[in-house]
Structures are given as structure tokens and as C-alpha cells.
Design a protein around this motif. Structure first.
Motif, PDB file in Angstrom:
ATOM      1  N   ARG A 112       0.839  -1.202   0.000  1.00 28.03           N
ATOM      2  CA  ARG A 112       0.000   0.000   0.000  1.00 28.03           C
ATOM      3  C   ARG A 112       0.874   1.253   0.000  1.00 28.03           C
ATOM      4  NH1 ARG A 112      -4.308  -0.583   4.384  1.00 28.03           N
ATOM      5  NH2 ARG A 112      -2.408  -0.502   5.612  1.00 28.03           N
ATOM      6  N   MET A 113       1.920   1.227   0.847  1.00 25.67           N
ATOM      7  CA  MET A 113       2.822   2.381   0.898  1.00 25.67           C
ATOM      8  C   MET A 113       3.571   2.534  -0.422  1.00 25.67           C
ATOM      9  SD  MET A 113       4.487   2.186   4.718  1.00 25.67           S
ATOM     10  CE  MET A 113       3.540   2.548   6.208  1.00 25.67           C
ATOM     11  N   ALA A 114       4.008   1.415  -0.999  1.00 27.60           N
ATOM     12  CA  ALA A 114       4.765   1.475  -2.250  1.00 27.60           C
ATOM     13  C   ALA A 114       3.919   2.105  -3.355  1.00 27.60           C
ATOM     14  CB  ALA A 114       5.234   0.077  -2.663  1.00 27.60           C
ATOM     15  N   ASP A 115       2.618   1.847  -3.294  1.00 26.03           N
ATOM     16  CA  ASP A 115       1.700   2.406  -4.272  1.00 26.03           C
ATOM     17  C   ASP A 115       1.642   3.931  -4.140  1.00 26.03           C
ATOM     18  OD1 ASP A 115      -0.290   1.982  -6.317  1.00 26.03           O
ATOM     19  OD2 ASP A 115      -1.769   2.603  -4.801  1.00 26.03           O
ATOM     20  N   VAL A 116       1.545   4.423  -2.912  1.00 26.54           N
ATOM     21  CA  VAL A 116       1.557   5.876  -2.675  1.00 26.54           C
ATOM     22  C   VAL A 116       2.912   6.460  -3.073  1.00 26.54           C
ATOM     23  CG1 VAL A 116       1.373   7.698  -0.924  1.00 26.54           C
ATOM     24  CG2 VAL A 116      -0.135   5.694  -0.803  1.00 26.54           C
ATOM     25  N   VAL A 117       3.990   5.743  -2.716  1.00 22.21           N
ATOM     26  CA  VAL A 117       5.333   6.204  -3.050  1.00 22.21           C
ATOM     27  C   VAL A 117       5.480   6.410  -4.558  1.00 22.21           C
ATOM     28  CG1 VAL A 117       7.758   5.479  -3.201  1.00 22.21           C
ATOM     29  CG2 VAL A 117       6.514   5.267  -1.039  1.00 22.21           C
ATOM     30  N   ALA A 118       4.998   5.436  -5.340  1.00 18.94           N
ATOM     31  CA  ALA A 118       5.166   5.498  -6.786  1.00 18.94           C
ATOM     32  C   ALA A 118       4.510   6.754  -7.355  1.00 18.94           C
ATOM     33  CB  ALA A 118       4.580   4.249  -7.434  1.00 18.94           C
ATOM     34  N   ARG A 119       3.369   7.126  -6.784  1.00 17.65           N
ATOM     35  CA  ARG A 119       2.651   8.273  -7.322  1.00 17.65           C
ATOM     36  C   ARG A 119       3.068   9.591  -6.680  1.00 17.65           C
ATOM     37  NH1 ARG A 119      -2.157   7.777  -5.609  1.00 17.65           N
ATOM     38  NH2 ARG A 119      -1.949   5.796  -4.523  1.00 17.65           N
ATOM     39  N   GLN A 120       3.312   9.552  -5.337  1.00 19.31           N
ATOM     40  CA  GLN A 120       3.505  10.824  -4.638  1.00 19.31           C
ATOM     41  C   GLN A 120       4.753  10.897  -3.763  1.00 19.31           C
ATOM     42  OE1 GLN A 120      -0.666  10.233  -3.117  1.00 19.31           O
ATOM     43  NE2 GLN A 120      -0.732  12.445  -3.401  1.00 19.31           N
ATOM     44  N   GLY A 121       5.478   9.788  -3.630  1.00 23.33           N
ATOM     45  CA  GLY A 121       6.714   9.828  -2.854  1.00 23.33           C
ATOM     46  C   GLY A 121       6.539   9.412  -1.394  1.00 23.33           C
ATOM     47  N   LEU A 122       7.671   9.122  -0.755  1.00 19.43           N
ATOM     48  CA  LEU A 122       7.626   8.596   0.611  1.00 19.43           C
ATOM     49  C   LEU A 122       7.201   9.652   1.633  1.00 19.43           C
ATOM     50  CD1 LEU A 122       8.064   5.905   2.074  1.00 19.43           C
ATOM     51  CD2 LEU A 122      10.379   6.627   2.604  1.00 19.43           C
ATOM     52  N   VAL A 123       7.493  10.913   1.338  1.00 21.50           N
ATOM     53  CA  VAL A 123       7.068  11.947   2.291  1.00 21.50           C
ATOM     54  C   VAL A 123       5.539  11.988   2.357  1.00 21.50           C
ATOM     55  CG1 VAL A 123       7.095  14.413   2.832  1.00 21.50           C
ATOM     56  CG2 VAL A 123       9.184  13.301   2.036  1.00 21.50           C
ATOM     57  N   GLN A 124       4.879  11.682   1.215  1.00 25.71           N
ATOM     58  CA  GLN A 124       3.408  11.647   1.240  1.00 25.71           C
ATOM     59  C   GLN A 124       2.904  10.504   2.126  1.00 25.71           C
ATOM     60  OE1 GLN A 124       1.412  14.030   0.038  1.00 25.71           O
ATOM     61  NE2 GLN A 124      -0.208  12.945   1.151  1.00 25.71           N
ATOM     62  N   VAL A 125       3.610   9.373   2.110  1.00 24.84           N
ATOM     63  CA  VAL A 125       3.254   8.271   3.019  1.00 24.84           C
ATOM     64  C   VAL A 125       3.289   8.767   4.466  1.00 24.84           C
ATOM     65  CG1 VAL A 125       4.054   6.057   3.956  1.00 24.84           C
ATOM     66  CG2 VAL A 125       4.028   6.422   1.480  1.00 24.84           C
ATOM     67  N   MET A 126       4.306   9.555   4.771  1.00 28.83           N
ATOM     68  CA  MET A 126       4.423  10.085   6.134  1.00 28.83           C
ATOM     69  C   MET A 126       3.317  11.080   6.441  1.00 28.83           C
ATOM     70  SD  MET A 126       8.546  10.584   6.517  1.00 28.83           S
ATOM     71  CE  MET A 126       9.612   9.971   5.215  1.00 28.83           C
ATOM     72  N   ARG A 127       2.995  11.903   5.458  1.00 23.07           N
ATOM     73  CA  ARG A 127       1.899  12.869   5.678  1.00 23.07           C
ATOM     74  C   ARG A 127       0.588  12.129   5.915  1.00 23.07           C
ATOM     75  NH1 ARG A 127       4.049  17.829   4.717  1.00 23.07           N
ATOM     76  NH2 ARG A 127       5.564  18.064   3.046  1.00 23.07           N
ATOM     77  N   ASP A 128       0.391  11.029   5.174  1.00 21.26           N
ATOM     78  CA  ASP A 128      -0.832  10.238   5.355  1.00 21.26           C
ATOM     79  C   ASP A 128      -0.863   9.624   6.763  1.00 21.26           C
ATOM     80  OD1 ASP A 128      -1.477  10.868   2.775  1.00 21.26           O
ATOM     81  OD2 ASP A 128      -1.036   8.889   1.935  1.00 21.26           O
ATOM     82  N   LEU A 129       0.270   9.109   7.211  1.00 17.19           N
ATOM     83  CA  LEU A 129       0.353   8.532   8.550  1.00 17.19           C
ATOM     84  C   LEU A 129      -0.003   9.583   9.604  1.00 17.19           C
ATOM     85  CD1 LEU A 129       3.597   6.343   8.633  1.00 17.19           C
ATOM     86  CD2 LEU A 129       1.274   5.574   9.112  1.00 17.19           C
TER      87      LEU A 129
END
Lengths: 196, 196
Positions: free
Chosen positions: A69-86
Motif C-alpha cells: 500500500r505504501m509502495a503504491d503511494v510512493v510510486a505516485r507521490q513519494g515517501l514523504v506523502q506516506v508520512m503525511r498520510d500517517l
């Protein structure tokens, strides 16, 4: 295999994973006994362990779900977006989001002392690392990334901050002031603008 | 109180803390039973709990020891140096360094769900935050720190990376490639040099 049967298997697998996630979140890794897993999933141990070899495999399948799930967000918006979502909603489908993150921390001793468990875990988290690295390479090609630091270093940097955030949230520490910190993290990997 | 007696009390307290640290590192928080604490310290439960109210207080005293030792390094060399020290030799006086770090993670559920425990923990870690903030303010006055980001944000950023590093080491993940990551972290809080 007929399609209805595969659909049924998939649905059953999903039912087990959802129940198990709630169970691990509530009781922790050790506390999630087979009996509690039965209660949480509404299925017998026979049914559960028909789909997953053992509790460890069940836990690792959940970690893999997270990574995908995180890798999917990363591919589109990057790892910082994963952190913002968290930060915004640590885990949208869990009742007590930080609890599942905490269970991930609680296995640290096991990860450290059990090489096979660690290697199975690492295999899953590698997907997130790969997705992050690919994203950064694309960003570099697009001229958005700083080019004076190796992409592997930038990848490790972002993953280290993510680990810190997971730990921070799992400990229930105040997180309402972390948005500007993530801005700083994001800016640290971007191409430097001319400054004085 | 005569001096010899105070020296004796201090030495006894140190003996208890050293034994307890090894015991927590080896067995984890829950696994460090009173019997095991007796064995590890070489003292009776009566002697141990004469000095510390309960197991929780003993654990928090160790966390405070860490915070004070780190705050001392922070005052002289900054929080990134604390991270470099962790990387070089995670805990010089422990037999298995990462084990104690892991025990700190294992209490995350407790920290999250027990407000009194969390507030006692926070009280101790505040000393590290204060030392970091003071150090950054001095660095800013000396012209070494970037001045376009609030000192509180820089403090939280460094602490988040430290949390990530503790988690990373406690999980036994490979850490031999993290030196350049810490260089990047350090550079991210410094005054920007003119770049293109």
C-alpha cells in the motif's frame, strides 16, 4: 480452478487478514493467541492456518500489505506523502491506528534475534525501498531532486525518518507539530534553490 | 547524613541500575521479573525497592540516565553526534547494545495507553529536547545554523531522526551505510551555502 472458488478464497484470505490486523493491534504480537485470532476473524484455527502457515506468516502478510500500500503511494507521490498520510490518519482501516504500528515495534526483539524472521521481514520491506528508489530516480531525471547526494543515501534518509515517525506515533507522542518537520525533510532531498 | 553513608547509597544505586539495565536488555520489560532483577543486581527485592519505588521507576531511572548522558553530548557536540555515537557503538556499557534499545521500543504500548507512564517518560526525555534546543540556539547565534526554519522545527526534526535510528538499530537492520545519511541530516540544519 473455477473463478467462484478463487473469489471465495480471496475473500476468505481478506477476512482473515482484517481480523488478524485488529487482533494484533489490540493484543500485541505475543498476546494475539490462536483463540483470539479465531474470535477476531470469526473462523476456526483450521481455516486460518489453511491460508497461512503460522502466526508469523500471518503477521508478515500484514506487513507485506502495508509495504504494498505504501509502495503504491510512493510510486505516485513519494515517501514523504506516506508520512503525511500517517500523520493525518495513521491507519485508515484500523480502529486504533497507533496500536498496529506499536505491534510492529514490539517484534523488534524477534527481528533482532531471529535471522529467518528478519530475512522474511526484510524481503517485504524491500518492496518499499525499491519503490522509493525508483521514485527518486524519476524525480532526479525530472530535475526535481538534488544531484549532489547519492540516491541510495536519500532513500535511506527518507526511510529512517519514516521509522522515526512510526515509532513516534506508536508511542503516542504529540504529533501535531510534525507537518513543518516533514516539509523540511522533503526540502532536504530536493534540488537546492539558490540561497544566501 | 555522614559522607560515607551517602557514598554507600550512591554506589548501591549504581549497582542496581547497572544490573537492571542488563536485565531489561536481556529479558525485555515484561520479562524482567523481580526474581531476575534480584539475580542481575545481586541484591534482594527489599534492597532494590528501598531505592526505587517499583519496576516502572527503575526503568524510568534508566531512561533518565540515557537522556542525561545524551544531553551532555548534545551540549558539547550536538544531537547528530549522539546519533554517530549510537552508530559507532550503540551502548558502550551494555553487553548487547541493541537489546536495551529494543526494550525501550517494547514499552511503546504502555507509553501509549498509560498516561501517567507517558508523562513520567516525557519528563525525562524533555531534558534531551531542552539540551538540543539550547545547542541549536547557540549554533544559530554563531551563524552556523540555517535561519529560515524555526529552531523548534529543527529540534523536532533531529529528534525524529534519532527515534528512527533507535528503532533501526533495535530491529537489527543493517546500519553500515548510515554515516552519509547522518551527514545529510547535519547538513539539513546548517546554514545553506550558495548552490546552483
Amino acid at each position: 480452478m473455477p473463478r467462484v472458488s478463487q473469489d471465495h478464497l480471496d475473500a476468505r484470505r481478506r477476512q482473515i487478514l482484517d481480523g488478524a490486523r485488529a487482533c494484533f493491534a489490540r493484543y500485541g504480537y505475543e498476546g494475539a493467541t490462536v483463540r483470539r485470532l479465531e474470535e477476531a476473524t470469526g473462523l476456526s484455527r483450521g481455516a486460518i492456518f489453511h491460508h497461512f502457515r503460522d502466526k508469523e506468516s500471518l503477521f508478515l502478510a500484514l506487513a507485506e500489505d502495508d509495504a504494498l500500500r505504501m509502495a503504491d503511494v510512493v510510486a505516485r507521490q513519494g515517501l514523504v506523502q506516506v508520512m503525511r498520510d500517517l500523520l493525518a490518519a495513521p491507519e485508515p482501516d484500523a480502529e486504533h491506528p497507533a496500536d498496529w504500528l506499536g505491534t510492529r515495534l514490539e517484534v523488534s526483539r524477534r527481528l533482532r534475534t531471529d535471522p529467518e524472521f528478519r530475512s522474511r521481514w526484510a524481503e517485504r520491506s524491500r518492496q518499499l525501498t525499491d519503490a522509493t528508489r525508483q521514485r527518486l530516480l524519476r524525480q532526479r531525471d525530472a530535475g526535481n531532486l538534488r544531484d549532489d547526494v547519492d540516491v541510495d543515501v536519500l532513500t535511506s534518509f527518507l526511510e529512517l525518518v519514516l521509522e522515526g515517525l512510526v515509532s513516534h506515533l506508536a508511542m503516542g507522542l504529540p504529533a501535531d507539530d510534525l507537518e513543518p518537520v516533514l516539509d523540511l525533510v522533503e526540502e532536504s532531498v530536493r534540488r537546492h534553490r539558490r540561497t544566501g
